[in-house]
Design a protein around this motif. Structure first.
Motif, PDB file in Angstrom:
ATOM      1  N   THR A 291       2.300  -1.835  -6.549  1.00 22.88           N
ATOM      2  CA  THR A 291       1.563  -1.605  -5.310  1.00 22.88           C
ATOM      3  C   THR A 291       2.451  -1.989  -4.137  1.00 22.88           C
ATOM      4  OG1 THR A 291      -0.597  -1.996  -6.313  1.00 22.88           O
ATOM      5  CG2 THR A 291      -0.435  -2.325  -3.943  1.00 22.88           C
ATOM      6  N   VAL A 292       2.404  -1.200  -3.069  1.00 22.03           N
ATOM      7  CA  VAL A 292       3.109  -1.516  -1.825  1.00 22.03           C
ATOM      8  C   VAL A 292       2.062  -1.807  -0.759  1.00 22.03           C
ATOM      9  CG1 VAL A 292       4.668  -0.681  -0.032  1.00 22.03           C
ATOM     10  CG2 VAL A 292       5.066  -0.048  -2.430  1.00 22.03           C
ATOM     11  N   VAL A 293       2.121  -2.986  -0.188  1.00 19.96           N
ATOM     12  CA  VAL A 293       1.198  -3.399   0.874  1.00 19.96           C
ATOM     13  C   VAL A 293       1.951  -3.343   2.204  1.00 19.96           C
ATOM     14  CG1 VAL A 293      -0.377  -5.192   1.683  1.00 19.96           C
ATOM     15  CG2 VAL A 293       0.053  -4.912  -0.783  1.00 19.96           C
ATOM     16  N   GLY A 294       1.353  -2.674   3.190  1.00 18.14           N
ATOM     17  CA  GLY A 294       2.076  -2.401   4.427  1.00 18.14           C
ATOM     18  C   GLY A 294       2.913  -1.141   4.255  1.00 18.14           C
ATOM     19  N   ALA A 295       2.368  -0.179   3.520  1.00 14.17           N
ATOM     20  CA  ALA A 295       3.138   0.991   3.090  1.00 14.17           C
ATOM     21  C   ALA A 295       3.397   1.993   4.207  1.00 14.17           C
ATOM     22  CB  ALA A 295       2.403   1.681   1.939  1.00 14.17           C
ATOM     23  N   ALA A 296       2.760   1.834   5.363  1.00 12.32           N
ATOM     24  CA  ALA A 296       2.955   2.799   6.447  1.00 12.32           C
ATOM     25  C   ALA A 296       4.126   2.441   7.356  1.00 12.32           C
ATOM     26  CB  ALA A 296       1.674   2.921   7.283  1.00 12.32           C
ATOM     27  N   GLY A 297       4.682   1.260   7.205  1.00  8.28           N
ATOM     28  CA  GLY A 297       5.809   0.849   8.040  1.00  8.28           C
ATOM     29  C   GLY A 297       7.128   1.412   7.547  1.00  8.28           C
ATOM     30  N   TYR A 298       8.206   1.083   8.260  1.00  8.04           N
ATOM     31  CA  TYR A 298       9.519   1.588   7.869  1.00  8.04           C
ATOM     32  C   TYR A 298       9.954   1.018   6.519  1.00  8.04           C
ATOM     33  CZ  TYR A 298      10.111   3.387  12.645  1.00  8.04           C
ATOM     34  OH  TYR A 298       9.966   4.076  13.825  1.00  8.04           O
ATOM     35  N   ILE A 299       9.797  -0.282   6.329  1.00  6.95           N
ATOM     36  CA  ILE A 299      10.153  -0.879   5.045  1.00  6.95           C
ATOM     37  C   ILE A 299       9.222  -0.345   3.950  1.00  6.95           C
ATOM     38  CG2 ILE A 299      10.072  -3.030   3.716  1.00  6.95           C
ATOM     39  CD1 ILE A 299      12.589  -2.940   5.203  1.00  6.95           C
ATOM     40  N   GLY A 300       7.932  -0.234   4.262  1.00 10.04           N
ATOM     41  CA  GLY A 300       6.992   0.327   3.294  1.00 10.04           C
ATOM     42  C   GLY A 300       7.376   1.738   2.892  1.00 10.04           C
ATOM     43  N   GLY A 301       7.801   2.549   3.852  1.00 12.93           N
ATOM     44  CA  GLY A 301       8.228   3.906   3.550  1.00 12.93           C
ATOM     45  C   GLY A 301       9.463   3.937   2.662  1.00 12.93           C
ATOM     46  N   GLU A 302      10.401   3.034   2.917  1.00 15.49           N
ATOM     47  CA  GLU A 302      11.595   2.964   2.067  1.00 15.49           C
ATOM     48  C   GLU A 302      11.238   2.508   0.656  1.00 15.49           C
ATOM     49  OE1 GLU A 302      15.373   3.580   2.863  1.00 15.49           O
ATOM     50  OE2 GLU A 302      13.799   4.926   3.552  1.00 15.49           O
ATOM     51  N   LEU A 303      10.318   1.563   0.544  1.00 12.76           N
ATOM     52  CA  LEU A 303       9.865   1.157  -0.780  1.00 12.76           C
ATOM     53  C   LEU A 303       9.261   2.337  -1.529  1.00 12.76           C
ATOM     54  CD1 LEU A 303       8.274  -2.303   0.066  1.00 12.76           C
ATOM     55  CD2 LEU A 303      10.133  -1.933  -1.570  1.00 12.76           C
ATOM     56  N   LEU A 304       8.417   3.093  -0.859  1.00 10.32           N
ATOM     57  CA  LEU A 304       7.813   4.260  -1.509  1.00 10.32           C
ATOM     58  C   LEU A 304       8.878   5.277  -1.911  1.00 10.32           C
ATOM     59  CD1 LEU A 304       4.669   4.761   0.750  1.00 10.32           C
ATOM     60  CD2 LEU A 304       4.690   3.960  -1.624  1.00 10.32           C
ATOM     61  N   ARG A 305       9.828   5.533  -1.036  1.00  7.89           N
ATOM     62  CA  ARG A 305      10.895   6.488  -1.358  1.00  7.89           C
ATOM     63  C   ARG A 305      11.636   6.078  -2.630  1.00  7.89           C
ATOM     64  NH1 ARG A 305      16.433   6.970  -0.506  1.00  7.89           N
ATOM     65  NH2 ARG A 305      16.582   5.032   0.686  1.00  7.89           N
ATOM     66  N   LEU A 306      11.973   4.807  -2.730  1.00 10.48           N
ATOM     67  CA  LEU A 306      12.733   4.322  -3.880  1.00 10.48           C
ATOM     68  C   LEU A 306      11.872   4.235  -5.134  1.00 10.48           C
ATOM     69  CD1 LEU A 306      14.704   1.500  -2.055  1.00 10.48           C
ATOM     70  CD2 LEU A 306      15.646   3.674  -2.860  1.00 10.48           C
ATOM     71  N   LEU A 307      10.661   3.737  -4.978  1.00  7.40           N
ATOM     72  CA  LEU A 307       9.806   3.525  -6.145  1.00  7.40           C
ATOM     73  C   LEU A 307       9.278   4.833  -6.722  1.00  7.40           C
ATOM     74  CD1 LEU A 307       7.892   0.403  -4.802  1.00  7.40           C
ATOM     75  CD2 LEU A 307       9.560   0.422  -6.674  1.00  7.40           C
ATOM     76  N   LEU A 308       8.999   5.818  -5.872  1.00 11.97           N
ATOM     77  CA  LEU A 308       8.528   7.111  -6.371  1.00 11.97           C
ATOM     78  C   LEU A 308       9.603   7.833  -7.184  1.00 11.97           C
ATOM     79  CD1 LEU A 308       6.541   8.278  -3.227  1.00 11.97           C
ATOM     80  CD2 LEU A 308       5.557   7.808  -5.494  1.00 11.97           C
ATOM     81  N   GLY A 309      10.855   7.485  -6.928  1.00 12.35           N
ATOM     82  CA  GLY A 309      11.948   8.087  -7.682  1.00 12.35           C
ATOM     83  C   GLY A 309      12.454   7.223  -8.812  1.00 12.35           C
ATOM     84  N   HIS A 310      11.828   6.084  -9.012  1.00  9.84           N
ATOM     85  CA  HIS A 310      12.266   5.138 -10.041  1.00  9.84           C
ATOM     86  C   HIS A 310      11.714   5.582 -11.398  1.00  9.84           C
ATOM     87  CE1 HIS A 310      12.924   1.402 -12.193  1.00  9.84           C
ATOM     88  NE2 HIS A 310      13.502   0.858 -11.141  1.00  9.84           N
ATOM     89  N   PRO A 311      12.563   5.732 -12.407  1.00 10.42           N
ATOM     90  CA  PRO A 311      12.098   6.286 -13.685  1.00 10.42           C
ATOM     91  C   PRO A 311      11.190   5.374 -14.492  1.00 10.42           C
ATOM     92  CG  PRO A 311      14.400   5.622 -13.848  1.00 10.42           C
ATOM     93  CD  PRO A 311      14.022   5.509 -12.405  1.00 10.42           C
ATOM     94  N   GLU A 312      11.105   4.098 -14.129  1.00 12.24           N
ATOM     95  CA  GLU A 312      10.277   3.166 -14.894  1.00 12.24           C
ATOM     96  C   GLU A 312       9.097   2.629 -14.099  1.00 12.24           C
ATOM     97  OE1 GLU A 312      10.532   2.460 -18.047  1.00 12.24           O
ATOM     98  OE2 GLU A 312      12.321   3.680 -18.369  1.00 12.24           O
ATOM     99  N   VAL A 313       8.768   3.289 -12.986  1.00  8.21           N
ATOM    100  CA  VAL A 313       7.738   2.776 -12.083  1.00  8.21           C
ATOM    101  C   VAL A 313       6.683   3.834 -11.800  1.00  8.21           C
ATOM    102  CG1 VAL A 313       7.315   2.132  -9.662  1.00  8.21           C
ATOM    103  CG2 VAL A 313       9.112   0.981 -10.960  1.00  8.21           C
ATOM    104  N   GLU A 314       5.426   3.398 -11.744  1.00 11.16           N
ATOM    105  CA  GLU A 314       4.325   4.227 -11.243  1.00 11.16           C
ATOM    106  C   GLU A 314       3.698   3.515 -10.048  1.00 11.16           C
ATOM    107  OE1 GLU A 314      -0.103   5.915 -12.503  1.00 11.16           O
ATOM    108  OE2 GLU A 314       1.021   4.597 -13.868  1.00 11.16           O
TER     109      GLU A 314
END
Length: 343
Positions: A5-28
């Motif tokens: 889970t990403v908390v604060g997902a609408a910010g710049y850091i949150g967006g980068e976390l989503l970008r990386l995690l959505l492409g991570h092969p071992e993460v949902e």
């Protein structure tokens, strides 16, 4: 698959976390929490994620339990919510400044208020694999350092561990950062009309990252911070004095020995060329930190240089790297993008 889970997902850091995690092969990604945009599609706020995900932002109450939660909240908010998220995830990775220091008095001095969860300060392991990898393997509470602190610590670490600089004189850190470091909800000082063309000294003394550098290195540190026209990137120029007898060969050896096996720290030691010193421009989007140095051997004056993308190795990427270490995954998984050139 790890549920995160990403908390604060609408910010710049949150967006980068989503970008990386959505492409991570071992993460949902099972939750992207935003108090501003619950129910709105993620790609409406982060347009670079169009066609990457159909997820929508959710409220904190809607998030399921997860294996790990990333807190990309404003400073001073994470410490008010920490117990809530500890009960919802096995591992908490905090990207705010709330748990980066382990001393309540130092926290009060640098953040201007009392800490609201002082009993937890000593429980957080610093999220800097290059210094704390073994502790991170079993850590359930991880605090990711600030971007300029990370760049400065990695630039100075070899010099301290090899006892090459005068520790009593300490270090003077001159840091520069792009506008994204102020966050997605920054105020009037970050308007284009005010920021464009500016080199604004926003922290001539006592920037909060100063305390982090001193903590991780045991080195007296004074720091200044300047906002420059770039959007991304952080660079630190760290001035120190060599001990008698030390020379450029010893400094170069220290850097190479410290970082020979590090997947995300590159030693830049070229004699010529446009990028002979670390420059964040070629690191944008990557999880690399480039380090290097320049030395005046007549005076012993040394300048150690660190550069990184403040949103990746200075934030989201470093957090994902810590997650990989903690979960026993290959450390580079999901983080191999090398950066762009030219840009």
């Amino acid at each position: 698959m790890l549920r995160v889970t990403v908390v604060g997902a609408a910010g710049y850091i949150g967006g980068e976390l989503l970008r990386l995690l959505l492409g991570h092969p071992e993460v949902e990604v099972v939750g992207a929490v935003s108090s501003r945009f619950p129910g709105k599609r993620i790609d409406g706020v982060h347009p670079n994620l169009r066609s990457v995900t159909d997820l929508a932002f959710c409220s904190a109450e809607e998030t399921p339990k997860s294996d790990a939660v990333f807190l990309a909240l404003p400073h001073r908010v994470a410490m008010t919510q920490i117990e809530q998220w500890r009960s919802r995830a096995g591992v908490v990775l905090d990207l705010t400044g709330d748990f980066r220091l382990d001393d309540t008095e130092v926290f009060r001095r640098y953040y201007g208020e009392e800490h609201l969860a002082p009993q937890l300060l000593g429980d957080f392991v610093p999220g800097l694999p290059e210094l704390y990898r073994e502790r991170l393997r079993t850590a359930d509470l991880i605090s990711v350092p600030g971007c300029m602190a990370t760049a400065a610590v990695l630039a100075l670490h070899p010099l301290v561990t090899h006892d090459l600089i005068d520790l009593e004189r300490g270090a003077q850190v001159d840091a520069r950062t792009g506008s994204s470091g102020s966050g997605a909800t920054a105020g009037p000082a970050n308007l284009h009309a005010e920021r464009s063309g500016a080199m604004r000294v926003f922290a001539p003394t006592r920037h909060r990252h100063e305390a982090e550098i001193a903590r991780h290195l045991g080195l007296p540190t004074a720091m200044t911070a300047t906002g420059v026209e770039a959007v991304r990137g952080a660079q630190t120029l760290c001035h120190a004095t060599l001990r008698p007898g030390a020379d450029a060969k010893a400094v170069r050896r220290a850097f190479r020995e410290c970082y020979a096996a590090e997947p995300f720290v590159r030693v830049v030691a070229h004699q010529r060329g446009i990028y002979r010193y670390p420059d964040p421009k070629i690191l944008l989007g990557s999880n690399f930190c480039d380090v290097g140095f320049a030395l005046d051997e007549d005076t012993g004056r040394l300048s150690a240089i660190g550069a990184l993308d403040n949103l990746v190795k200075g934030g989201a990427g470093n957090a994902v790297q810590c997650l990989n270490v903690r979960m026993g995954l290959p450390e580079t998984l999901g983080l191999t993008f090398p950066g762009l050139h030219p840009l």
